[in-house]
Enzyme design. Structure first.
Site, short mmCIF file in Angstrom:
data_model
loop_
_atom_site.label_atom_id
_atom_site.label_comp_id
_atom_site.label_asym_id
_atom_site.label_seq_id
_atom_site.Cartn_x
_atom_site.Cartn_y
_atom_site.Cartn_z
CD GLU A 182 4.35 13.36 -22.12
OE1 GLU A 182 5.55 13.42 -21.77
OE2 GLU A 182 3.56 14.32 -22.02
CE LYS A 209 8.51 15.48 -23.02
NZ LYS A 209 7.59 15.29 -21.86
CE1 TYR A 250 7.74 23.23 -16.33
CE2 TYR A 250 9.73 22.58 -17.53
CZ TYR A 250 8.37 22.89 -17.52
OH TYR A 250 7.64 22.84 -18.68
CB CYS A 278 4.61 16.98 -23.64
SG CYS A 278 3.74 17.97 -22.39
CB SER A 306 -0.39 19.43 -20.89
OG SER A 306 -0.22 20.75 -20.41
N GLY A 319 -16.55 16.08 7.38
CA GLY A 319 -16.94 16.79 8.59
C GLY A 319 -17.55 18.13 8.23
CG ASN A 372 -4.53 22.65 18.21
OD1 ASN A 372 -5.20 23.26 17.39
ND2 ASN A 372 -3.26 22.92 18.44
CB THR A 395 -13.20 20.95 4.74
OG1 THR A 395 -12.92 21.10 6.13
CG2 THR A 395 -14.15 19.78 4.53
CE LYS A 446 0.31 23.36 12.36
NZ LYS A 446 -0.76 24.34 12.67
#
Length: 580
Positions: A55, A122, A128, A158, A185, A328, A411, A435, A550
């Site tokens: 596709e 299509k 969604y 699809c 997909s 890190g 922090n 990470t 965040k």
């Protein structure tokens, strides 16, 4: 370039089909077409009658708001025309963007002997999860079937095959015994089994063969896993392409098995709903070389996730013009698995580790970092942050006068480390790999502009318990992650004797709760936990909700679960609804 071939007895009474499972790059229209032509030529040398590609293979998937640029659509259409000119004695089905009457369509072109014989639009547009196709495309209104010699086949795209009310039934009633379904997909755990079940349902309803062509490769947060397959009329996968790699699947189907007994009245009725296009030519008009098939075992679930993360990381780095990455390293399990993934996907010469100790950093963390670096064979910089921290505290002393130390000072440590990594990135052009895992990102157990600072979040969608499973799997291949990293209690080491459990429930209890809330959309009343009280569950859910700001500022990361943060889950930042 690997190719997958199915061994058969060569016969002039067989249709030879192929799936070109290619890794396309969004926006690289010229490069995508060059790759498609390479596969067409290979298919032609093997005597293939019909070859299909994924596709939107010409543009790459998903092109998103590039579709709003008229020049992008123009270039894609020119490329399709040039591609058609390169097609000779083989039928090619390829995905592209069609423009008709001022509207755009997610389309498949059927090409033969230099001409576009038909274009399918299509019909069912997903809107969604990660999909936004109704933002860009109009729905197609009429299925197409194609007559090629004695073979009648249908083409769908699809989502068309995911629903009983899709075009497959009309195609089958019009006489198609083989449906080519081209896909982009995206992967998540267990997706291949879902696809196979969907295809089997359509086969049971319509008595057809299905050739399922899927894209492969990483595109931003998405990974396309390939694993294209052909399923026979009994719902059995008779051939399958490789997972997470470019491949070409080639096999023969006896033409006698492609015959359909369709009642005349039924066929006439279906013909009013579907257009029949004659391609010309004849299937199997020439002698074909024999084919062979190597064994293809499905990946175990943890191995499948590991391969998805490798491919997503590799393609994000390569397709965005990076080469080297920097991580890190803390001596913990998250940075260890990210480093292992980076080495496995990019090569050890393209991975640099940075260890940034402070007074709360244990000797064990330093030893484990050095052992990991040695096992992986990567370069390590050790940059202590004591002096930088003291400069921060000295600068802020008058403003903080009379106040106790708290999370602010913790922090600051994380943000110093983030700044150092970003300085190295700026100076040397290295991509910073963050990470943080999904468990931490869910509840906000991460520092903005600190450990969240970077360009790509490799394990952003990987729950902590799965991080451990991935690490054990990686060590089963060859030992790289120190044993102690797998057994010691998780800690951020930002204050004396700190442990993750000081703030969070144990991960073996937290992760199932987060899955219920985030992936299953269950509320507090529907979530039960034998290990956690209702009050504790409610506290976790509040942490999830107040941390949306965040997550909006975090780097992109690889989707491996059914519902990842970002396009899959779009919650407002300003949100006072807390449920019951």
């Amino acid at each position: 370039m690997p190719f997958l071939f199915l061994w058969v007895v060569n016969s002039m009474d067989e249709l030879r089909i192929a799936v070109g499972q290619v890794n396309c790059i969004v926006g690289n229209i010229k490069g995508n077409c060059a790759r498609i032509i390479e596969y067409i030529e290979k298919a032609g040398s093997l005597g293939v009658d019909i070859v299909t590609f994924p596709e939107l293979a010409i543009t790459g998937y998903p092109p998103e708001d590039l579709l709003l640029k008229g020049s992008f659509i123009d270039e894609n259409l020119r490329a399709l025309g040039e591609l058609a000119e390169a097609v000779s004695n083989i039928v090619v089905v390829v995905g592209f963007v069609n423009r008709q009457g001022g509207h755009l369509y997610n389309a498949a072109a059927v090409i033969y002997k230099g001409k576009i014989k038909g274009i399918y639009h299509k019909a069912l547009l997903p809107n969604y999860g990660v999909f936004d196709e109704k933002r860009y495309f109009e729905q197609g209104s009429k299925p197409l079937v194609f007559r090629y010699g004695d073979v009648i086949f249908g083409v769908s795209i699809c989502e068309d095959i995911w629903h009983r009310e899709g075009p497959a039934g009309i195609m089958a009633r019009t006489g198609a015994a083989l449906i080519f379904n081209i896909n982009a997909s995206p992967y998540h755990t267990g997706k291949i089994h879902t696809r196979a079940e969907i295809a089997k349902n359509r086969i049971e309803e319509n008595n057809v063969f299905i050739s399922y062509a899927n894209m492969v490769g990483g595109q931003d947060e998405l990974v396309f896993d390939g694993q294209s397959f052909v399923m026979d009329k009994k719902g059995r996968i008779i051939a399958q392409a490789d997972a997470f790699r470019e491949d070409m699947l080639v096999l023969d189907i006896p033409i006698r098995e492609l015959g359909k007994k369709t009642k005349g009245s039924q066929k006439a009725h279906a013909g009013k709903l579907a257009r029949v296009v004659a391609i010309g030519g004849r299937a199997s008009p020439r002698k074909k070389p024999p084919l062979s098939l190597p064994g293809r075992k499905p990946l175990e679930p943890v191995a499948e996730v590991y391969e998805a993360l490798k491919l997503g990381l590799h393609d994000y780095v390569a397709k965005n013009g990076f080469q080297k990455t920097v991580i890190g390293l803390s001596g913990g399990i998250d940075s260890s698995i990210v480093a292992a993934l980076a080495v496995d996907s990019l090569g050890r010469d393209n991975v640099i580790g940075v260890f940034m100790p402070f007074r709360y950093t244990s000797e064990e963390s330093g030893a484990d970092t050095r052992e990991l670096v040695k096992n992986l064979g990567i370069r390590l910089f050790t940059i202590p942050i004591h002096d930088v921290y003291q400069a921060y505290i000295s600068t802020l002393r008058s403003v903080f006068s009379g106040l106790q130390e708290d999370i602010t000072e913790e922090n600051i440590q994380a943000r110093i480390r983030g700044n150092i990594l970003m300085a190295l990135s700026n100076k040397f052009g290295w991509l910073v790999l963050t990470t943080g895992n999904k468990s931490e990102m869910s509840v906000g157990y991460a520092t903005l502009y600190g450990d969240m600072a970077g360009g790509f979040a490799v394990i952003k969608d990987v729950p902590k318990t799965l991080v451990y499973r991935l690490s054990r799997y990686r060590n089963s291949l060859n030992y790289v992650i120190p044993d102690r990293v797998l057994t010691k209690e998780p800690t951020a080491e930002l204050r004396p004797n700190q442990k993750d459990r000081d703030t969070l429930p144990p991960y073996e209890h937290l992760d199932p709760l987060l899955k219920d809330y985030i992936e299953e959309d269950r509320d507090l009343n529907a979530i039960s936990s034998r290990a956690l009280s209702r009050e504790a569950v409610g506290k976790v859910l509040r942490m999830v909700e107040v941390s949306e700001y965040k997550r909006r500022q975090s780097p992109p990361g690889i989707k491996i679960t059914p519902k990842a943060f970002g396009k899959d889950r779009r919650m407002p930042i300003t949100n006072q609804y807390r449920g019951k």
